[in-house]
Write a protein that holds these residues in place. Structure first.
Motif, PDB file in Angstrom:
ATOM      1  N   GLU A 111      41.857  40.767  44.526  1.00 26.70           N
ATOM      2  CA  GLU A 111      42.678  41.364  45.577  1.00 26.70           C
ATOM      3  C   GLU A 111      43.912  40.503  45.878  1.00 26.70           C
ATOM      4  O   GLU A 111      45.017  41.018  46.028  1.00 26.70           O
ATOM      5  CB  GLU A 111      41.857  41.559  46.844  1.00 26.70           C
ATOM      6  N   LYS A 112      43.710  39.183  45.970  1.00 30.55           N
ATOM      7  CA  LYS A 112      44.839  38.287  46.245  1.00 30.55           C
ATOM      8  C   LYS A 112      45.842  38.313  45.105  1.00 30.55           C
ATOM      9  O   LYS A 112      47.055  38.277  45.338  1.00 30.55           O
ATOM     10  CB  LYS A 112      44.340  36.870  46.499  1.00 30.55           C
ATOM     11  N   THR A 113      45.338  38.361  43.871  1.00 32.76           N
ATOM     12  CA  THR A 113      46.230  38.422  42.716  1.00 32.76           C
ATOM     13  C   THR A 113      47.025  39.716  42.728  1.00 32.76           C
ATOM     14  O   THR A 113      48.235  39.714  42.497  1.00 32.76           O
ATOM     15  CB  THR A 113      45.419  38.305  41.409  1.00 32.76           C
ATOM     16  N   ARG A 114      46.342  40.808  43.009  1.00 35.51           N
ATOM     17  CA  ARG A 114      47.013  42.100  43.063  1.00 35.51           C
ATOM     18  C   ARG A 114      48.065  42.109  44.184  1.00 35.51           C
ATOM     19  O   ARG A 114      49.189  42.573  43.988  1.00 35.51           O
ATOM     20  CB  ARG A 114      45.995  43.224  43.294  1.00 35.51           C
ATOM     21  N   SER A 160      55.344  33.745  47.103  1.00 33.06           N
ATOM     22  CA  SER A 160      55.593  32.698  48.094  1.00 33.06           C
ATOM     23  C   SER A 160      54.643  31.525  47.877  1.00 33.06           C
ATOM     24  O   SER A 160      53.609  31.641  47.216  1.00 33.06           O
ATOM     25  CB  SER A 160      55.405  33.262  49.499  1.00 33.06           C
ATOM     26  N   ALA A 161      54.979  30.398  48.471  1.00 30.98           N
ATOM     27  CA  ALA A 161      54.145  29.198  48.362  1.00 30.98           C
ATOM     28  C   ALA A 161      52.762  29.451  48.964  1.00 30.98           C
ATOM     29  O   ALA A 161      51.756  28.962  48.440  1.00 30.98           O
ATOM     30  CB  ALA A 161      54.827  28.019  49.055  1.00 30.98           C
ATOM     31  N   LEU A 178      45.967  31.615  45.986  1.00 34.84           N
ATOM     32  CA  LEU A 178      45.416  31.889  44.657  1.00 34.84           C
ATOM     33  C   LEU A 178      44.777  30.645  44.052  1.00 34.84           C
ATOM     34  O   LEU A 178      43.705  30.715  43.450  1.00 34.84           O
ATOM     35  CB  LEU A 178      46.510  32.421  43.728  1.00 34.84           C
ATOM     36  N   LYS A 179      45.425  29.497  44.212  1.00 31.13           N
ATOM     37  CA  LYS A 179      44.865  28.244  43.688  1.00 31.13           C
ATOM     38  C   LYS A 179      43.539  27.928  44.363  1.00 31.13           C
ATOM     39  O   LYS A 179      42.591  27.506  43.720  1.00 31.13           O
ATOM     40  CB  LYS A 179      45.844  27.088  43.886  1.00 31.13           C
ATOM     41  N   SER A 227      39.983  27.785  42.489  1.00 28.51           N
ATOM     42  CA  SER A 227      39.186  26.561  42.566  1.00 28.51           C
ATOM     43  C   SER A 227      37.772  26.854  43.045  1.00 28.51           C
ATOM     44  O   SER A 227      36.794  26.343  42.482  1.00 28.51           O
ATOM     45  CB  SER A 227      39.871  25.562  43.502  1.00 28.51           C
ATOM     46  N   GLU A 228      37.639  27.679  44.070  1.00 28.23           N
ATOM     47  CA  GLU A 228      36.319  28.042  44.595  1.00 28.23           C
ATOM     48  C   GLU A 228      35.512  28.814  43.554  1.00 28.23           C
ATOM     49  O   GLU A 228      34.315  28.572  43.377  1.00 28.23           O
ATOM     50  CB  GLU A 228      36.466  28.869  45.873  1.00 28.23           C
TER      51      GLU A 228
END
Length: 84
Positions: free
Chosen positions: A36-39, A55-56, A62-63, A67-68
């Protein structure tokens, strides 16, 4: 004093399987969140003509999700390796 739980092989195996199920469920939830975050990041980046990159905050999110998810996959691999 309470009754002690018998420590048998089947109890141990049951606990490992239950923990594995919980871990897989958590991995699926994390993967869905990551998807969802990637989309959302891709939609935002493609939909915003003024900006050519996410955006940062989106990149940091996403990082963190990646990682999780990586940590969960590593834990599942360790559980499976220990069960063999």
């Amino acid at each position: 004093m309470g009754a002690r739980r018998k420590n048998t092989f089947t109890t141990f195996l049951s606990d490992v399987i239950d923990d594995s199920k919980a871990l897989v469920d958590d991995l699926i939830d994390r993967a869905q969140e990551f998807e969802e975050k990637t989309r959302d990041a891709a939609t935002s980046a493609l939909g915003d003509e003024d900006s050519s990159s996410p955006s940062a905050d989106e990149v940091a999110g996403l990082k963190c999700a990646l990682s999780e998810l990586t940590e969960k996959v590593d834990r599942l691999a360790a559980v499976k390796a220990g069960a063999k």
